[in-house]
Design a protein around this motif. Structure first.
Motif, short mmCIF file in Angstrom:
data_model
loop_
_atom_site.label_atom_id
_atom_site.label_comp_id
_atom_site.label_asym_id
_atom_site.label_seq_id
_atom_site.Cartn_x
_atom_site.Cartn_y
_atom_site.Cartn_z
N GLU B 216 0.65 -1.23 0.17
CA GLU B 216 0.09 0.03 0.06
C GLU B 216 0.95 1.33 0.27
O GLU B 216 0.56 2.23 -0.80
CB GLU B 216 -0.93 -0.21 1.29
N GLY B 219 2.56 1.67 -3.22
CA GLY B 219 1.58 2.31 -4.27
C GLY B 219 1.35 3.54 -4.26
O GLY B 219 0.91 4.11 -5.19
N GLN B 285 7.31 0.39 -9.74
CA GLN B 285 6.80 1.23 -8.68
C GLN B 285 7.80 1.83 -7.98
O GLN B 285 8.92 1.61 -8.03
CB GLN B 285 6.23 0.36 -7.57
#
Lengths: 267, 305
Positions: B216, B219, B285
């Motif tokens: 999370e 992200g 990412q």
């Protein structure tokens, strides 16, 4: 609790013997001093007691001051500043076991030192063995407890390791001066006797002298020889001394609760 | 919350007018590695020391195994603590130190096992004062894990260690965690946190600015789409959205974006339409370090304005 205290005692005991300064200054110096002093002093009688006994009394009180006070102040300040106390608090050891272990070490080594001084007095200087050994041991242990409690309290007010001498040296001088070692108590001016009566140093010395000679030296002054007393009476006549010592113990513990620091003082 | 080993709610710590920790809430679940990250002075160590019972909270509630950590008694045998800084006895050897510690540690590992676990078997007889910083750090960890605690605090355990020793500590933490130990970790090595921690909280100026599972948190950071243009082609018409930034260095283009996958698709579509062949395409990412630097940078900007 007891098991934790004993396990910390074993640790601090090992550390004491591994620290040359502690062994040299706190343990051996008073013994060596006791060995040499009577040899350089003229013999005779002081305040109704042989000079050798007065000297040995002073040496015993001095040993208690170096062990009970100086060693412990140094040890607590050093361990606090080096973050050892902080680490110990992160273990299972309760706070009281941390203090307890250190105090037991001082008590054990104090008794060892006492035995060495008594043996030295007997075999080197020909001083008779203590008439009231129980009183001697109790006086020394209580005195060490008072000095240790003072050390724990005072350590919290000392900012850094190098600064312990600021309190250690005056403390040692008081111990030497007020125990009748350097100067006969009977020749103290009135005000000094009054001050000394409420401080622990002279009171411990009274107990040691009374125990050594088996005579009532509590509040004694002058050249007269006080009456002989038995083992139990020795404890009873010491009541003003017990009061003073217990008061200092209580006061020091209260101060320790307020002042003691587990973590380094910075700046 | 069930399964929570540590519960922190509205925690504040003030020193006079200075607020070191400013109303943070998080929890640490049983058996996970939780990383508490932040810049220097963000309040990590203050937070950890409240959890360890060294400091008292000014406000808020803190529960460790359901207890107030300031009452150390009930928790002592369940917690292992590696402090950021702490002293050892220089006069004792590594084995003697462990032996002394075993006497006041419940259910302690044997000395040989404790030393072997951290790779200090060869230094068993070495006095602590002759050990290197890295060796002392290993001894710290051996002492903290001696009683197989349920919860282990590691405050910058690898600072000052060389790469090999850091790897060893990482493996050890992974191993302990696999055995069910809950670990709370702070570190300056963000790749270490990214590798070890299941969940993470990032602190800045006493507050938690982002927290969640590692996926999370990563992200939420800006990803990167990087590629090289063929000779002679320019970046004109590249699909770069409003919040995305394009940096062109020679033929190398880097687009920083919250949606790296979508942007990668758009870039490939653009290249296809123009008949260009892109090389060195890299879509990824954000790393924890990039997320962290974004936050630190934002903090620095706020200070400047």
């Amino acid at each position: 609790m007891t098991a934790y205290t004993l396990s910390h005692f074993r640790l601090t005991q090992t550390l004491f013997w591994r620290t040359p300064v502690s062994v040299g200054i706190a343990l051996c110096f008073p013994i060596v001093f006791g060995g040499l002093m009577p040899a350089v002093l003229p013999g005779g009688v002081r305040d109704g007691a042989p000079v050798e006994v007065a000297v040995m009394t002073g040496v015993i009180v001095m040993g208690m001051a170096t062990l009970g006070f100086m060693t412990l102040v140094e040890s607590f300040v050093m361990r606090r500043q080096m973050l050892v106390l902080k680490r110990l608090r992160g273990t299972e050891l309760p706070d009281l076991a941390i203090f307890g272990g250190e105090i037991l070490t001082v008590a054990a080594i104090g008794l060892f030192q006492l035995a060495a001084i008594v043996a030295l007095a007997r075999f080197v200087h020909g001083v008779a063995l203590p008439a009231n050994p129980a009183l001697l041991v109790v006086t020394v242990l209580l005195g060490l407890a008072v000095f240790a409690a003072m050390a724990i309290a005072v350590s919290g007010r000392i900012p850094a390791q190098g600064a312990t001498v600021v309190v250690s040296l005056p403390f040692l001088l008081l111990a030497i001066g007020l125990s009748g070692f350097a100067y006969p108590v009977s020749e103290f001016p009135g005000w000094l006797r009054a001050v000394s009566a409420v401080l622990p140093f002279g009171r411990v010395a009274e107990g040691v002298t009374t125990a050594y000679l088996g005579r009532d030296y509590v509040g004694h002054a002058g050249a007269g020889v006080p009456p002989e007393i038995g083992t139990l009476d020795g404890f009873l006549v010491m009541w003003p001394g017990w009061l003073v010592l217990l008061a200092w113990l209580a006061l020091s513990l209260l101060a320790a609760k307020r002042w003691f620091k587990w973590e380094p003082r910075r700046g | 919350m069930s399964g929570a080993v540590i519960e922190v709610e509205g925690l504040r710590k003030r020193y006079g007018a200075f607020t070191a920790v400013d109303g943070i809430s998080f929890d640490v679940r049983h058996g996970e590695v939780f990383a508490l990250l932040g810049t220097n002075g963000a309040g990590k160590t203050t937070t950890i020391e409240i959890l360890e019972g060294y400091l008292r909270a000014t406000e808020g509630t803190v529960r460790v195994f359901g207890h107030d950590p300031a009452e150390r008694g009930a928790l002592r045998s369940r917690m292992g603590v590696v402090l950021q800084e702490s002293g050892l006895y220089g006069e004792l050897s590594a084995a003697e130190t462990v032996t002394a510690w075993r006497r006041f540690t419940s259910d302690a590992r044997p000395v040989a096992e404790a030393l072997e676990m951290v790779g200090l078997t060869g230094q068993a007889g070495t006095r602590v004062k002759r050990m290197s910083g890295g060796e002392r750090r290993k001894l710290d960890i051996a002492l903290a894990t001696l009683g197989r605690p349920d919860l282990l605090f590691l405050d910058e355990p690898t600072t000052g260690l060389d790469a090999e020793a850091r790897r060893r500590v990482r493996d050890l933490v992974r191993e302990l965690s696999a055995q069910g130990m809950t670990v709370v970790l702070t570190t300056h090595y963000l790749e270490e946190a990214q590798e070890l921690a299941a969940r993470v909280a990032i602190m800045d100026k006493g507050r938690i600015v982002t927290q969640g599972t590692m996926a999370e948190v990563l992200g939420r950071g800006s990803g990167r789409v990087a590629f090289e243009l063929p000779a002679g082609a320019g970046p004109e018409g590249l699909p770069v959205g409003g919040d995305d930034t394009l940096t062109v260095t020679g033929r190398r283009c880097v687009i920083v974006t919250a949606e790296p996958e979508a942007v990668a698709h758009a870039v490939l579509g653009w290249a296809h339409t123009k008949g260009l062949r892109l090389s060195g395409l890299d879509v990824r990412q954000a790393t924890l370090e990039e997320v962290f630097l974004d936050i630190a940078d934002r903090g620095a900007r706020e200070v400047r304005t």
